[in-house]
Design a protein around this motif. Structure first.
Motif, mmCIF file in Angstrom:
data_model
loop_
_atom_site.group_PDB
_atom_site.id
_atom_site.type_symbol
_atom_site.label_atom_id
_atom_site.label_comp_id
_atom_site.label_asym_id
_atom_site.label_seq_id
_atom_site.Cartn_x
_atom_site.Cartn_y
_atom_site.Cartn_z
ATOM 1 N N THR A 63 0.836 -1.206 0.000
ATOM 2 C CA THR A 63 0.000 0.000 0.000
ATOM 3 C C THR A 63 0.870 1.254 0.000
ATOM 4 N N ARG A 72 -2.091 3.074 -2.786
ATOM 5 C CA ARG A 72 -3.458 2.580 -2.875
ATOM 6 C C ARG A 72 -3.815 1.914 -1.551
ATOM 7 N N THR A 83 -4.470 -5.450 -5.326
ATOM 8 C CA THR A 83 -4.014 -4.122 -4.917
ATOM 9 C C THR A 83 -3.002 -3.576 -5.919
ATOM 10 N N ALA A 120 -3.406 -0.370 -8.941
ATOM 11 C CA ALA A 120 -2.581 0.808 -8.674
ATOM 12 C C ALA A 120 -2.274 1.537 -9.983
ATOM 13 N N PRO A 160 -6.744 5.661 1.912
ATOM 14 C CA PRO A 160 -5.817 6.088 0.861
ATOM 15 C C PRO A 160 -4.658 6.897 1.474
#
Lengths: 149, 568
Positions: free
Chosen positions: B310, B315, B376, B380, B549
C-alpha cells in the motif's frame, strides 16, 4: 454488486473449486488404495495371496526377513508382478523407509509395527532409503531393491 | 567420555555461562541505576516511566541503552537485532552445510558435525530468527501505530527477552543433534551418535525459548487488544496488528501442549517413563505445535507485505475485510492440518483422510491473501519499484511457488513419494527465504534510517542484495524440489551419487544467497560509519489505517529520496 465485490467473489470461487476438486481426487485415491498406505500392523487386513516380508529398521541399516526365514540387509529381493506386504518395526529410534520409484513410504516406529502392501511391475534395480533423521549415519541407511523376473 | 571429564566440561561451561550472565546483568544494572538517578532528578520515581516519557512518539534508534530501557520500542529493538544476529549465525551454518555436500560422501565435515549443524540451523532460524523478528517488529511498530495508552509491561517483556535469548544461546552451546522435531527415542540417546552428549541442555533450552516467546505473545496480545488508543476501533486497526493478533493467539494455543510435552521429555532423560515406549505420541504433540509455528513465520510477514504494497502503490488494500478474514481463517485452518506431517506413520486411514483434506483447505485463505495483494497491485496507477518493494514482490512469487508445492504434498499419493525428501525442504525454503527473510529485509531497509538515527544505505548495494537473495533462493529451492521429487532424501550428510547435479545446483544457490547477505552486511557497516543526514522518521510506524488512501505527502523524506534515485 459492484465490480470489486465481483472480482473478490471470482477469485474466492475459483480457488474453492480448484482446491475442492483436488481434495476430492485425493479422497478417491486414498479410499481406493488403503492397503498401499502405511497403517498399523493388522494380519487380518493383509491382502489375500500377499507375501509378507518383515522389515526391521535399526541404526543404521534395513533388514528384510522373507517367509522362508532367510534375510538380507540393505538389499531387498522381490519378484516382478507379485503382491508383497511389509510389516515394519524399529529396534531403536524412529526410521522411515522410502522407495521413491514405487511411491512407497512407511515409518518404522519402536513399539508400533506398521504394514503396507505393494507390487512392482518392472524388472530392475531401484534405490530405497531412510527419510526420517535417525542419528550419526542416517545417510547410510539406504540400499537397493532388486526386482527379479 | 568418562563421568569425570563430563563433570569437568559441564562445570566449566556452566561457569562461563554464569560469568557471562552476571557480566550482562552488571552492565544492565549499572546503566539502569544511572538512568534511575537522572529520572529522580527530573522528578520521576519510576525510571521506566521516565524513559517512556522521554522517548514517547520519537523515533527510537539503536544504541546500547536499549538493553537497559524497558519501554516497548527498546524491547523491540533488542528482539530485532538479536534475531538479526541469529539469522546470520544460522544462515552461515546453512551455507556451510550446503558446501559440505559438495561430495556424495562426507569429506569436509563428519556426519556428527553435520547433524549438529542441521539441528542448529533449524532451531535458531525458526525460534530465534522467525519468531524473534516477528515479536520484535510487533514491539517496535505497534506502540506508535496503535498510539498505546500505556506501556507498563516492560519488565515482563524484558524478562521474556532474556529467557528467550538464554534459551537460544544454551541451545547453540548444547551441540544438540536431535533435529528440531526432538523425536524420542533419538532425543533421549545422550551419545554423539544420537542426540549429542548434552542434549538434556538442548531440551531444557527449547523449554526456555518457549517460556520467552509465550510471555512475549501474551504481552503483544494485550498491547493490541487492550492498550491501543481508544480512537482506533478494531475495524480500523492496521493489518499488521491483526496479523499479530492471530499470530499471538495461534502461538499461545499451540505452544502450551508442547511445553508440557517437552517437560515430560526432559523428565524422560533421567527416568524414561513417558515417551520411550510410545514415541508417536510425542510426534503427535510436537506437530500440534510444529505446524502452526511455520505459519507463525509467515502471518506477521503477510501483514507487513500489505503495509509495503500500500505504501509503494499509494493505494489502500484492495479489500481490508477479506484481508483480515483470510488471515483469521489461516489461523484456524492451520491449526487443523498438523497431522499431515505424520501421514505415513501408521496412524490410520481416517487420519490420512482428515489431514490431507484439511491441508487442501488451508490453501484457501493463503490464496485469498495473495489474490488480495495482486489485486491491490493491479488497481494501482503507479508502482514504485524500490528495494523493499522488490523483496515483497518476490515474496508473492516465492509464496505462490512454495504454496503450490505444499498443495501437491497434501495429496497422499504425492506425499508418499516426497515426504522426507528435499521436495519438502524446497517447499518451505521457498516460503521461509522468500517471505520470512525477504519481508524482514524489506522492513529492515524501510526502518533503517530510524534504527540508525538518520543514516542512509547504498541503494545500489541493496538492489544487489535483493538480486542475489532472490536468484540464489530460487535456484536452491527449485533444485531441491526437482531432486526431492525423484527421491533425494533430506537431512543427510551424504547421498547417492545420482543426486549430485541437484545437490551441486543447490550449493550454488546457497552460496549465492550467502554472498547476497555479505553485501547486506557490508552495506550496513559502510553506512554506519557515515554521518547521519536524513530525517529518521518513517511511515511504517506512524500510519494507522492501512485501508485509507495514502497521500503522497505521507511518504516522508525517505520515500521522496528513494523516488529520486539517490539517498536511501
Amino acid at each position: 454488486m459492484n465490480s470489486k465485490t465481483r472480482t473478490e467473489l471470482l477469485y474466492v470461487v475459483v480457488v474453492l473449486v480448484v482446491l475442492m476438486a483436488a481434495a476430492g481426487l485425493n479422497i478417491v485415491y486414498v479410499l481406493g488404495h488403503e492397503s498401499n498406505i502405511a497403517t498399523a500392523k493388522d494380519p487380518s487386513t493383509v491382502p489375500a495371496g500377499s507375501t509378507v516380508i518383515n522389515v526391521t529398521g535399526y541404526q543404521w541399516a534395513w533388514q528384510f526377513t522373507y517367509p522362508n526365514g532367510t534375510s538380507s540387509t540393505d538389499v531387498l529381493w522381490v519378484h516382478v508382478n507379485t503382491e508383497y506386504t511389509f510389516q515394519v518395526i524399529s529396534k531403536d529410534v524412529i526410521h522411515d523407509l522410502l522407495i521413491p520409484a514405487l511411491g512407497l513410504q512407511v515409518y518404522a516406529v519402536p513399539g508400533h509395527p506398521n504394514q503396507v502392501s505393494f507390487s512392482v511391475n518392472k524388472v530392475g534395480s531401484y534405490i530405497f532409503e531412510c527419510v526420517e533423521y535417525c542419528g550419526e549415519d542416517h545417510y547410510l541407511m539406504r540400499g537397493t531393491m532388486e526386482v527379479l523376473s | 567420555m568418562s563421568t569425570e571429564s563430563l563433570l569437568i566440561i559441564s562445570g566449566v561451561v556452566l561457569s562461563a555461562v554464569a560469568i557471562l550472565v552476571f557480566l550482562i546483568y552488571y552492565l544492565v544494572a549499572t546503566k539502569g541505576s544511572v538512568v534511575a538517578e537522572v529520572a529522580e532528578k527530573s522528578g520521576y520515581q519510576d525510571k521506566d516511566v521516565f524513559i517512556r516519557d522521554q522517548t514517547w512518539g520519537k523515533p527510537r534508534y539503536l544504541s546500547w541503552s536499549v538493553l537497559s530501557a524497558n519501554d516497548a520500542k527498546s524491547i523491540g529493538l533488542r528482539y530485532i537485532f538479536t534475531s538479526l544476529l541469529f539469522l546470520f549465525l544460522a544462515g552461515a551454518i546453512g551455507v556451510f552445510m550446503r558446501i559440505s555436500l559438495v561430495d556424495p560422501n562426507p569429506t569436509i565435515i563428519t556426519p556428527i558435525v553435520y547433524n549438529v549443524l542441521l539441528t542448529q540451523h533449524a532451531v535458531l532460524m525458526i525460534y530465534m530468527f522467525a519468531l524473534g523478528s516477528a515479536i520484535g517488529l510487533a514491539y517496535y511498530l505497534l506502540p506508535t501505530e496503535l498510539r498505546l495508552k500505556r506501556d507498563d509491561l516492560g519488565r515482563y517483556s524484558s524478562f521474556a527477552y532474556w529467557v528467550w535469548l538464554l534459551g537460544g544461546v544454551l541451545f547453540f552451546i548444547s551441540q544438540s543433534s536431535m533435529r528440531w522435531y526432538m523425536y524420542p527415542p533419538l532425543s533421549l540417546q545422550m551419545q554423539t551418535y544420537g542426540a549429542g552428549l548434552y542434549n538434556s541442555v538442548g531440551i531444557f533450552a527449547v523449554e526456555l525459548i518457549f517460556i520467552g516467546v509465550l510471555m512475549a505473545s501474551i504481552i503483544v496480545l494485550r498491547i493490541i487488544l487492550i492498550d491501543r488508543s481508544d480512537d482506533i476501533p478494531l475495524s480500523k486497526m492496521p493489518i499488521f496488528a491483526w496479523a499479530m493478533v492471530f499470530t499471538a493467539i495461534m502461538l499461545i494455543s499451540s505452544a502450551l501442549p508442547l511445553m508440557v510435552g517437552v517437560a515430560m521429555l526432559f523428565y524422560d532423560v533421567f527416568n524414561p517413563i513417558f515417551f520411550l515406549k510410545d514415541p508417536l505420541t510425542f510426534a503427535v504433540i510436537f506437530w500440534f505445535w510444529g505446524h502452526p509455528v511455520v505459519y507463525l513465520a509467515v502471518l506477521p510477514a503477510f501483514g507487513l507485505m500489505y503495509d509495503v504494497i500500500t505504501r509503494f502503490t499509494k493505494r489502500p488494500m484492495y479489500s481490508y475485510s477479506s484481508g483480515v478474514f483470510s488471515l483469521g481463517l489461516l489461523m484456524i485452518l492451520s491449526e487443523l492440518v498438523w497431522g499431515h506431517h505424520l501421514l505415513n506413520s501408521g496412524l490410520g486411514i481416517d487420519w490420512v483422510l482428515f489431514f490431507t483434506t484439511s491441508s487442501f483447505f488451508v490453501a484457501i485463505p493463503s490464496a485469498i491473501t495473495i489474490f488480495n495483494m495482486i489485486a491491490t497491485l493491479w488497481t494501482a496507477k503507479k508502482i514504485r519499484i524500490t528495494t523493499p518493494m522488490l523483496f515483497v514482490l518476490n515474496a508473492i512469487l516465492d509464496f505462490t511457488l512454495g504454496g503450490v508445492a505444499g498443495v501437491m504434498l497434501a495429496n497422499q499419493s504425492v506425499n508418499e513419494i516426497a515426504h522426507g525428501t528435499y521436495f519438502v525442504t524446497g517447499h518451505f525454503h521457498f516460503i521461509f527465504v522468500g517471505v520470512t527473510l525477504g519481508v524482514f529485509m524489506a522492513i529492515f531497509y524501510l526502518l533503517y534510517p530510524t534504527f540508525s538515527h538518520g543514516r542512509t544505505y547504498d541503494t545500489r548495494l541493496a538492489r544487489w542484495h535483493f538480486y542475489f537473495t532472490a536468484v540464489g533462493s530460487f535456484l536452491m529451492s527449485v533444485s531441491w524440489e526437482v531432486g526431492g521429487f525423484i527421491g533425494m532424501p533430506r537431512a543427510v550428510a551424504g547421498y547417492f551419487p545420482q543426486f549430485q547435479p541437484y545437490q551441486d545446483s543447490a550449493i550454488l544457490g546457497g552460496v549465492i544467497i550467502g554472498i547476497g547477505q555479505l553485501i547486506f552486511l557490508y552495506n550496513i557497516a559502510k553506512s554506519w560509519s557515515t554521518v547521519p543526514t536524513v530525517d529518521p522518521s518513517n511511515i511504517l510506524e506512524y500510519r494507522t489505517e492501512t485501508n485509507d488512501p495514502i497521500e503522497s505527502s505521507d511518504l516522508g523524506p525517505i520515500a521522496a529520496k528513494e523516488e529520486g534515485g539517490s539517498g536511501v
